[in-house]
Design a protein around this motif. Sequence first.
Motif, PDB file in Angstrom:
ATOM      1  N   LEU A  43       0.873  -1.364  -0.074  1.00 34.20           N
ATOM      2  CA  LEU A  43      -0.079   0.068   0.092  1.00 34.20           C
ATOM      3  C   LEU A  43       0.572   1.061  -0.185  1.00 34.20           C
ATOM      4  O   LEU A  43       2.625   1.483   0.038  1.00 34.20           O
ATOM      5  N   PRO A  44       0.619   2.879  -0.426  1.00 35.69           N
ATOM      6  CA  PRO A  44      -0.972   2.578  -1.305  1.00 35.69           C
ATOM      7  C   PRO A  44      -1.082   1.896  -2.700  1.00 35.69           C
ATOM      8  O   PRO A  44      -0.118   1.468  -3.154  1.00 35.69           O
ATOM      9  N   SER A  45      -2.248   0.962  -2.775  1.00 34.43           N
ATOM     10  CA  SER A  45      -2.036   1.012  -4.354  1.00 34.43           C
ATOM     11  C   SER A  45      -1.739   1.457  -5.444  1.00 34.43           C
ATOM     12  O   SER A  45      -3.033   1.272  -6.571  1.00 34.43           O
ATOM     13  N   LEU A  46      -0.781   2.150  -5.369  1.00 35.46           N
ATOM     14  CA  LEU A  46      -0.883   3.181  -7.143  1.00 35.46           C
ATOM     15  C   LEU A  46       0.458   2.861  -7.428  1.00 35.46           C
ATOM     16  O   LEU A  46       1.287   2.303  -7.005  1.00 35.46           O
ATOM     17  N   ASP A 211     -14.981   0.845 -10.339  1.00 38.96           N
ATOM     18  CA  ASP A 211     -15.281   2.589 -10.363  1.00 38.96           C
ATOM     19  C   ASP A 211     -13.772   3.035 -11.181  1.00 38.96           C
ATOM     20  O   ASP A 211     -13.580   4.027 -11.895  1.00 38.96           O
ATOM     21  N   GLY A 212     -12.905   2.017 -11.502  1.00 40.80           N
ATOM     22  CA  GLY A 212     -12.089   2.406 -12.502  1.00 40.80           C
ATOM     23  C   GLY A 212     -10.802   3.203 -11.742  1.00 40.80           C
ATOM     24  O   GLY A 212     -10.441   3.558 -12.498  1.00 40.80           O
ATOM     25  N   GLN A 213     -10.726   2.323 -10.805  1.00 41.51           N
ATOM     26  CA  GLN A 213     -10.079   3.022  -9.419  1.00 41.51           C
ATOM     27  C   GLN A 213      -8.911   1.718  -8.992  1.00 41.51           C
ATOM     28  O   GLN A 213      -9.344   0.926  -8.788  1.00 41.51           O
ATOM     29  N   HIS A 214      -8.166   2.673  -8.202  1.00 37.64           N
ATOM     30  CA  HIS A 214      -6.781   2.019  -7.048  1.00 37.64           C
ATOM     31  C   HIS A 214      -6.347   3.243  -6.715  1.00 37.64           C
ATOM     32  O   HIS A 214      -6.424   4.178  -6.933  1.00 37.64           O
ATOM     33  N   GLY A 215      -5.794   2.173  -5.805  1.00 36.85           N
ATOM     34  CA  GLY A 215      -5.296   2.931  -4.328  1.00 36.85           C
ATOM     35  C   GLY A 215      -5.553   2.611  -3.106  1.00 36.85           C
ATOM     36  O   GLY A 215      -5.125   2.775  -2.073  1.00 36.85           O
ATOM     37  N   GLY A 216      -6.779   1.282  -3.616  1.00 38.97           N
ATOM     38  CA  GLY A 216      -7.340   1.336  -1.430  1.00 38.97           C
ATOM     39  C   GLY A 216      -6.493   0.419  -0.963  1.00 38.97           C
ATOM     40  O   GLY A 216      -5.984  -0.649  -1.936  1.00 38.97           O
ATOM     41  N   THR A 217      -7.585  -0.921  -0.248  1.00 41.49           N
ATOM     42  CA  THR A 217      -6.915  -1.707   0.630  1.00 41.49           C
ATOM     43  C   THR A 217      -7.822  -2.910   0.233  1.00 41.49           C
ATOM     44  O   THR A 217      -7.804  -4.033   0.425  1.00 41.49           O
ATOM     45  N   THR A 218      -9.243  -3.608  -0.942  1.00 43.34           N
ATOM     46  CA  THR A 218      -9.334  -4.487  -1.630  1.00 43.34           C
ATOM     47  C   THR A 218      -8.708  -5.375  -2.242  1.00 43.34           C
ATOM     48  O   THR A 218      -7.687  -4.704  -2.195  1.00 43.34           O
ATOM     49  N   ALA A 219      -9.731  -6.306  -2.605  1.00 48.33           N
ATOM     50  CA  ALA A 219      -8.755  -7.340  -3.012  1.00 48.33           C
ATOM     51  C   ALA A 219      -8.614  -6.928  -4.638  1.00 48.33           C
ATOM     52  O   ALA A 219      -7.361  -7.575  -5.645  1.00 48.33           O
ATOM     53  N   ALA A 220      -9.799  -6.336  -5.118  1.00 47.87           N
ATOM     54  CA  ALA A 220      -9.622  -5.920  -6.695  1.00 47.87           C
ATOM     55  C   ALA A 220      -8.301  -5.092  -6.363  1.00 47.87           C
ATOM     56  O   ALA A 220      -7.857  -5.238  -7.652  1.00 47.87           O
ATOM     57  N   GLU A 221      -8.181  -4.473  -5.681  1.00 50.25           N
ATOM     58  CA  GLU A 221      -6.818  -3.636  -5.685  1.00 50.25           C
ATOM     59  C   GLU A 221      -5.598  -4.143  -5.726  1.00 50.25           C
ATOM     60  O   GLU A 221      -4.520  -3.293  -6.114  1.00 50.25           O
ATOM     61  N   ARG A 222      -5.617  -4.537  -4.611  1.00 50.11           N
ATOM     62  CA  ARG A 222      -4.122  -5.769  -4.212  1.00 50.11           C
ATOM     63  C   ARG A 222      -4.351  -6.513  -4.784  1.00 50.11           C
ATOM     64  O   ARG A 222      -2.527  -7.082  -4.722  1.00 50.11           O
TER      65      ARG A 222
END
Length: 277
Positions: A43-46, A211-222
Amino acid sequence: MSNKLIFIMLDGLRYDTASSQMGYMHHLIEKGNASRFKVKSELPSLSRPLYEVLLTGTPVVKNGITTNQTVRLSHEESLFHLTKKNGLKNATASYYWVSELYNSAPFNPGTDRIQLDGQKTIERGIFYWEDHYPDSHLFADANYLLQSYGPDFLYVHSMNIDDDGHKYTADSAQYRNRAIAVDMILASVLPKWLEAGYQIIVTADHGMNDDGQHGGTTAAEREVPLFIVSPRVKAGIYKEEIPQLQIAPLACELLSIQPSAAMQKLSIPILKGAPSL
């Protein structure tokens, strides 16, 4: 056994999308030539922070690359530094942020797109700055570097999956079809690269949410994939989650060089001869 490595980073590719859409990579697995793992990103998932994570094996709290707007050279020892220090040749076809992390910052498109003089940390680089720069062109750039300079370490950084994820979200035909398109490019280039004696890593920095984004902690983003094509790694699909900080020391192991002092010790038991997961 070869210690040459091509590290392919598919920006924004979710684990579940890779698992369902990448037929060629799974063909290699089915035939006993590749492995697939699930990686949990830092993190952050950027993007820029995770480029630094992948290439230096250090967390954001140590390396200080905390945002996409942190424009400066890295203070850490990257895989480019380590290969050069160990007498290996390196090269990359990448997004311009990679140049800003390891060669010079800020990036000047007029002078910095092509860097081939061999004097900087990244010895040979072809860089782009538009997120929609076609992956077909990117892999042609990478193939040029491979054929012209024979690097021991080649880093290839694709942006089209991430670009379509932001435009259309991860729950879209465009995002899924882009993953298929990249897999088709891999089906074209990997046989030649493997024949040339390279080991292959394919992974991602982060995923993408609906939502077309990333940066958070969800499984979809990480949660992102890690494919490895190497005679040194046991083939198959593994369910255990691998920390993203393990990828840089894994690359060092495959390159047969010592990791930096800041990297974690390689602890994932995936090399042949190691205990089973």
